[in-house]
Design an enzyme around this catalytic site. Sequence first.
Site, PDB file in Angstrom:
ATOM      1  N   ASP A  34       2.402   5.856  -6.463  1.00  0.00           N
ATOM      2  CA  ASP A  34       3.492   6.068  -5.675  1.00  0.00           C
ATOM      3  C   ASP A  34       4.700   5.967  -6.141  1.00  0.00           C
ATOM      4  OD1 ASP A  34       2.469   5.485  -2.870  1.00  0.00           O
ATOM      5  OD2 ASP A  34       2.060   3.606  -2.947  1.00  0.00           O
TER       6      ASP A  34
ATOM      7  N   HIS B 224      -2.254  -2.053  -9.966  1.00  0.00           N
ATOM      8  CA  HIS B 224      -3.342  -1.692  -8.814  1.00  0.00           C
ATOM      9  C   HIS B 224      -4.335  -2.508  -8.591  1.00  0.00           C
ATOM     10  CE1 HIS B 224      -5.846   0.974  -6.935  1.00  0.00           C
ATOM     11  NE2 HIS B 224      -5.102   2.104  -7.000  1.00  0.00           N
TER      12      HIS B 224
ATOM     13  N   HIS C 271       0.424  -0.857  -0.002  1.00  0.00           N
ATOM     14  CA  HIS C 271       0.113  -0.482  -0.250  1.00  0.00           C
ATOM     15  C   HIS C 271       1.008   1.338   0.007  1.00  0.00           C
ATOM     16  CE1 HIS C 271      -3.256   2.232   0.684  1.00  0.00           C
ATOM     17  NE2 HIS C 271      -3.974   1.933   1.729  1.00  0.00           N
TER      18      HIS C 271
END
Length: 383
Positions: free
Chosen positions: A319, A268, A229
């Site tokens: 990210d 994802h 995450h």
Amino acid sequence: MTEKNTDNTNKVPQPQGLRGQSAGVTALCTVGKTGTGLTYRGFDISDLATHATFEEVAYLLLRGKLPTQQELDDYQQRLLTMRELPAALKTVLENIPADAHPMDVMRTGCSVLGNLETELGFEQQADKTDRLLALFPAIICYWYRFSHDGVRIDSDNCQQTSIGGHFLEMLTGRQPSDLHVEVMQCSLVLYAEHEFNASTFTARVCASTLSDLHSCITAAIGSLRGPLHGGANEAAMDMLANWKTAEEAEQAILKMLETKEKIMGFGHAIYRESDPRNTLIKAWSEKLAEDADDPWLYEVSERVDEVMWREKKLFPNADFYHASAYHFMGIPTKLFTPIFVMSRLTGWAAHVFEQRENNRIIRPSADYIGPEHQDWVPIEQRK
Ligand SMILES: CC(=O)SCCNC(=O)CCNC(=O)[C@H](O)C(C)(C)COP(=O)(O)OP(=O)(O)OC[C@H]1O[C@@H](n2cnc3c(N)ncnc32)[C@H](O)[C@@H]1OP(=O)(O)O
Ligand SMILES: O=C([O-])CC(=O)C(=O)O
């Protein structure tokens, strides 16, 4: 539901991670509804990231509408008055060792504040959230500067008015450039909210027991910490730092894929083709690379991006380019995920408010795969 093997042990079904199942309702956010889209209360992420400050987005998420100029000025002013760390919290932060994980510092900081400034009733939820919003950058910077440089920063005595600028000023002890403040604004907007992701769902589960705000946020920080995450921005940077050239990166990635290693910052759970936040932060990373001492990091990142798409049809998530962008701004890698916390606090808290407004305790069921009835065996007869 569960099949039995001939040896009478149950076959374990593959975990599905609740993928594709609706676990509640929300008026806060849509993810991937139009394939790659992301909206906060109906506003497209690209509009928010281009035009809004993080404080404006925080207001939108927490108060339910975009602020007028006067409302925004008042809100910003209010947050400025909440920046002073309580002395007891400073003492705790001074006792956390330099080699602690900064996400553990955030988790502890939030939890300690819950002891010092407890939410005594839900009517205090907005005030308590604003206080956390004003203090999260101070918590991480106070611990970091004290444990690493022996400096006690004064979080209440800074020139920067924005949350992103305040963080950079406390971290470096200098005034950040306008460019860096702008990148922080965009980054904080991009990370603010993302529907029922793991950490937000954690916050909602905690809220559904009618627990207090600090408990919900502390729990959420624990969920965000993992590398699958929020921890992926830090993990992606650690990976990229191994390579000096695009060619070196390509060879290493091919090997990692061969051995079925996960490449951090890619893939994802909801998006299938791209993450809309990626384009926005990637553009800032490219711009920052122009002035960087190690501009090859951007080239290396782009090559990893190309190889992952060519080989696996996997795309960078929010990210991946955050790693190089933060690095180019001189932010230590281990502080990457705490920045995510400073931002996602707004989404978490908005979800806690929403859960409280229309609550039923979240308590799903499980498919049992353990043994059938077993006869009781007295302890002296057990093998
Ligand atoms: C802000 C955020 O939290 S964004 C997410 C940040 N996390 C990361 O970047 C960690 C790396 N990525 C991952 O681990 C995953 O893509 C997750 C956790 C984000 C999503 O997990 P899932 O929904 O289970 O992924 P998904 O079902 O799409 O996976 C499909 C296949 O691609 C593989 N895959 C997915 N992501 C990656 C990756 N980053 N590297 C290599 N392979 C991957 C899976 O192993 C799976 O392979 P299999 O079918 O052979 O088992
Ligand atoms: O939605 C998810 O699963 C993870 C994510 O991108 C986020 O929380 O920003």
